[in-house]
Design a protein around this motif. Structure first.
Motif, PDB file in Angstrom:
ATOM      1  N   ASP A 123       0.741  -0.916   0.061  1.00  0.00           N
ATOM      2  CA  ASP A 123      -0.012  -0.061   0.122  1.00  0.00           C
ATOM      3  C   ASP A 123       0.967   1.368   0.097  1.00  0.00           C
ATOM      4  OD1 ASP A 123       1.618  -0.107   2.797  1.00  0.00           O
ATOM      5  OD2 ASP A 123      -1.271   0.250   3.889  1.00  0.00           O
ATOM      6  N   ASN A 124       2.233   1.954   0.349  1.00  0.00           N
ATOM      7  CA  ASN A 124       2.709   2.179   0.382  1.00  0.00           C
ATOM      8  C   ASN A 124       4.382   2.169  -0.397  1.00  0.00           C
ATOM      9  OD1 ASN A 124       1.774   4.668   1.802  1.00  0.00           O
ATOM     10  ND2 ASN A 124       1.260   3.049   3.594  1.00  0.00           N
ATOM     11  N   HIS A 125       4.976   2.898  -1.167  1.00  0.00           N
ATOM     12  CA  HIS A 125       6.379   2.561  -1.327  1.00  0.00           C
ATOM     13  C   HIS A 125       7.520   2.948  -1.070  1.00  0.00           C
ATOM     14  CE1 HIS A 125       3.795   1.518  -5.478  1.00  0.00           C
ATOM     15  NE2 HIS A 125       3.330   1.050  -4.627  1.00  0.00           N
ATOM     16  N   MET A 126       8.434   2.633  -0.803  1.00  0.00           N
ATOM     17  CA  MET A 126       9.913   3.264  -0.825  1.00  0.00           C
ATOM     18  C   MET A 126      10.365   4.330  -1.722  1.00  0.00           C
ATOM     19  SD  MET A 126      13.573   1.667   0.541  1.00  0.00           S
ATOM     20  CE  MET A 126      14.609   2.276   0.483  1.00  0.00           C
ATOM     21  N   VAL A 127       9.990   5.410  -1.853  1.00  0.00           N
ATOM     22  CA  VAL A 127      10.308   6.118  -2.857  1.00  0.00           C
ATOM     23  C   VAL A 127      11.628   6.525  -2.447  1.00  0.00           C
ATOM     24  CG1 VAL A 127       9.479   8.359  -3.820  1.00  0.00           C
ATOM     25  CG2 VAL A 127       8.393   6.731  -3.036  1.00  0.00           C
ATOM     26  N   ILE A 128      12.660   6.514  -3.536  1.00  0.00           N
ATOM     27  CA  ILE A 128      13.454   7.086  -4.475  1.00  0.00           C
ATOM     28  C   ILE A 128      14.340   8.010  -4.933  1.00  0.00           C
ATOM     29  CG2 ILE A 128      14.898   5.787  -2.004  1.00  0.00           C
ATOM     30  CD1 ILE A 128      16.151   4.154  -4.673  1.00  0.00           C
ATOM     31  N   PRO A 129      14.999   8.619  -5.059  1.00  0.00           N
ATOM     32  CA  PRO A 129      15.371   9.615  -6.001  1.00  0.00           C
ATOM     33  C   PRO A 129      16.346   8.692  -7.409  1.00  0.00           C
ATOM     34  CG  PRO A 129      17.133  10.465  -4.097  1.00  0.00           C
ATOM     35  CD  PRO A 129      15.827   9.838  -4.215  1.00  0.00           C
ATOM     36  N   LEU A 130      16.115   8.861  -8.399  1.00  0.00           N
ATOM     37  CA  LEU A 130      17.691   8.553  -8.922  1.00  0.00           C
ATOM     38  C   LEU A 130      18.172   8.986  -9.611  1.00  0.00           C
ATOM     39  CD1 LEU A 130      15.470   8.031 -12.573  1.00  0.00           C
ATOM     40  CD2 LEU A 130      15.840   6.343 -11.720  1.00  0.00           C
ATOM     41  N   ASN A 131      19.860   8.584  -9.088  1.00  0.00           N
ATOM     42  CA  ASN A 131      21.248   8.602  -9.629  1.00  0.00           C
ATOM     43  C   ASN A 131      21.101   9.053  -8.522  1.00  0.00           C
ATOM     44  OD1 ASN A 131      21.329   7.678 -12.196  1.00  0.00           O
ATOM     45  ND2 ASN A 131      20.230   9.439 -12.618  1.00  0.00           N
ATOM     46  N   VAL A 198      12.639   7.476  -8.354  1.00  0.00           N
ATOM     47  CA  VAL A 198      11.514   8.575  -9.095  1.00  0.00           C
ATOM     48  C   VAL A 198      12.369   9.414  -9.741  1.00  0.00           C
ATOM     49  CG1 VAL A 198       9.710   7.653  -8.305  1.00  0.00           C
ATOM     50  CG2 VAL A 198      11.089   9.114  -7.921  1.00  0.00           C
ATOM     51  N   PRO A 199      12.367  10.479 -10.805  1.00  0.00           N
ATOM     52  CA  PRO A 199      13.315  11.656 -11.147  1.00  0.00           C
ATOM     53  C   PRO A 199      13.715  12.525  -9.627  1.00  0.00           C
ATOM     54  CG  PRO A 199      11.800  11.527 -12.354  1.00  0.00           C
ATOM     55  CD  PRO A 199      11.068  10.372 -11.606  1.00  0.00           C
ATOM     56  N   TYR A 200      14.633  14.063  -9.391  1.00  0.00           N
ATOM     57  CA  TYR A 200      14.751  14.035  -8.460  1.00  0.00           C
ATOM     58  C   TYR A 200      13.480  15.339  -8.058  1.00  0.00           C
ATOM     59  CZ  TYR A 200      16.737  17.558  -5.137  1.00  0.00           C
ATOM     60  OH  TYR A 200      17.435  18.090  -3.895  1.00  0.00           O
ATOM     61  N   ASN A 201      13.247  15.850  -8.760  1.00  0.00           N
ATOM     62  CA  ASN A 201      12.236  16.675  -8.983  1.00  0.00           C
ATOM     63  C   ASN A 201      10.372  16.005  -8.072  1.00  0.00           C
ATOM     64  OD1 ASN A 201      13.064  18.466  -9.315  1.00  0.00           O
ATOM     65  ND2 ASN A 201      12.445  19.072 -11.857  1.00  0.00           N
ATOM     66  N   THR A 202      10.123  14.882  -8.956  1.00  0.00           N
ATOM     67  CA  THR A 202       9.199  13.626  -8.539  1.00  0.00           C
ATOM     68  C   THR A 202       9.302  13.670  -6.822  1.00  0.00           C
ATOM     69  OG1 THR A 202       9.277  13.129 -10.952  1.00  0.00           O
ATOM     70  CG2 THR A 202       7.493  11.662  -8.704  1.00  0.00           C
ATOM     71  N   PHE A 203      10.276  12.994  -6.657  1.00  0.00           N
ATOM     72  CA  PHE A 203      10.807  12.754  -4.935  1.00  0.00           C
ATOM     73  C   PHE A 203      10.337  13.889  -3.614  1.00  0.00           C
ATOM     74  CE2 PHE A 203      14.072  12.838  -1.627  1.00  0.00           C
ATOM     75  CZ  PHE A 203      13.370  11.790  -0.427  1.00  0.00           C
ATOM     76  N   ASN A 204      10.938  14.952  -4.369  1.00  0.00           N
ATOM     77  CA  ASN A 204      10.751  16.118  -3.501  1.00  0.00           C
ATOM     78  C   ASN A 204       9.277  16.521  -3.248  1.00  0.00           C
ATOM     79  OD1 ASN A 204      13.172  16.543  -2.752  1.00  0.00           O
ATOM     80  ND2 ASN A 204      13.800  18.586  -5.123  1.00  0.00           N
ATOM     81  N   ASN A 205       8.410  16.508  -4.838  1.00  0.00           N
ATOM     82  CA  ASN A 205       7.411  16.704  -4.533  1.00  0.00           C
ATOM     83  C   ASN A 205       6.365  15.379  -3.985  1.00  0.00           C
ATOM     84  OD1 ASN A 205       6.793  18.518  -6.603  1.00  0.00           O
ATOM     85  ND2 ASN A 205       6.299  17.375  -8.310  1.00  0.00           N
TER      86      ASN A 205
END
Length: 214
Positions: A123-131, A198-205
């Motif tokens: 139900d929840n993902h561990m979200v991290i930024p690319l690169n 996800v991309p960096y901007n998506t991670f910040n959002n």
């Protein structure tokens, strides 16, 4: 994981060459009387096939040790995430961002959306930024668990009262699935892991959204 695959292919090429050479020598011993005189009681040949395997082992050990070091080294991580094993789910703490915490439970079959894998979606993902280098601290609150994501080449034990660490560096956006691979109890196979890169901007959002929810 990319480096593990490269090392596997490199080692397999050496093993294949050795197998072909040994098979060729066996054929010669069977069909050629001259080869028997060449191979038997030949001190120079015995010296050669003692030295060559040692050199081959050096060529295999050197990249192996380098890879082990790179897998263990965590150099100036951009983000540290703590993954904690529970019976029967994982929780995650983003302590670098105002103590963002959440739990990740398996999505039951009847609640899956079209395209989501059975027994692997949470139900929840561990979200991290690319690169970006990510450090993951792994522990447990009850029994032994194991935080494993095969597609990333990661498998690390979650031990009560102890912190183990591993590193991530993902260069392709997407979802990466894993499970608890320790036999930690009756429902250990229902402890899925989903990493969303996800991309960096998506991670910040996403971080902003989590802060708002808190």
């Amino acid at each position: 994981m990319e480096e593990l695959i490269n090392f596997h292919d490199y080692s397999l090429a050496i093993i294949f060459a050795i197998a072909v050479l040994v098979f060729y020598a066996l054929i010669l011993l069977v069909i050629s009387p001259f080869s028997n005189r060449l191979f038997l009681q030949n001190n120079e040949l015995e010296t050669i096939w003692t030295i060559i395997p040692a050199i081959v082992l050096i060529f295999m050990a050197s990249p192996s040790l380098q890879l082990l070091y790179l897998m263990d080294e965590v150099n100036n991580p951009y983000l540290t995430i703590k993954a904690i094993g529970h019976q029967w789910y994982w929780s995650y703490e983003y302590t670098d961002y105002n103590d963002i915490e959440f739990e990740a439970y398996m999505v039951h079959t009847e609640d899956l959306i079209n395209g989501q894998p059975r027994l692997l979606e949470t139900d929840n993902h561990m979200v991290i930024p690319l690169n970006n280098p990510i450090r993951v601290l792994v522990s447990s609150t009850d029994v032994l668990h194991s935080w494993a994501i095969p597609s990333l080449g990661i498998k690390i034990d979650a031990i009560p009262g102890r912190l183990n660490q591993t590193s991530l560096f993902i260069n392709q956006a997407g979802l990466y699935y894993g499970q608890c691979s320790e036999i930690c109890g009756a429902n250990h196979s229902f402890m899925p892991i989903v990493i969303e890169a996800v991309p960096y901007n998506t991670f910040n959002n996403w971080i902003s959204t989590q802060d708002t929810e808190d």
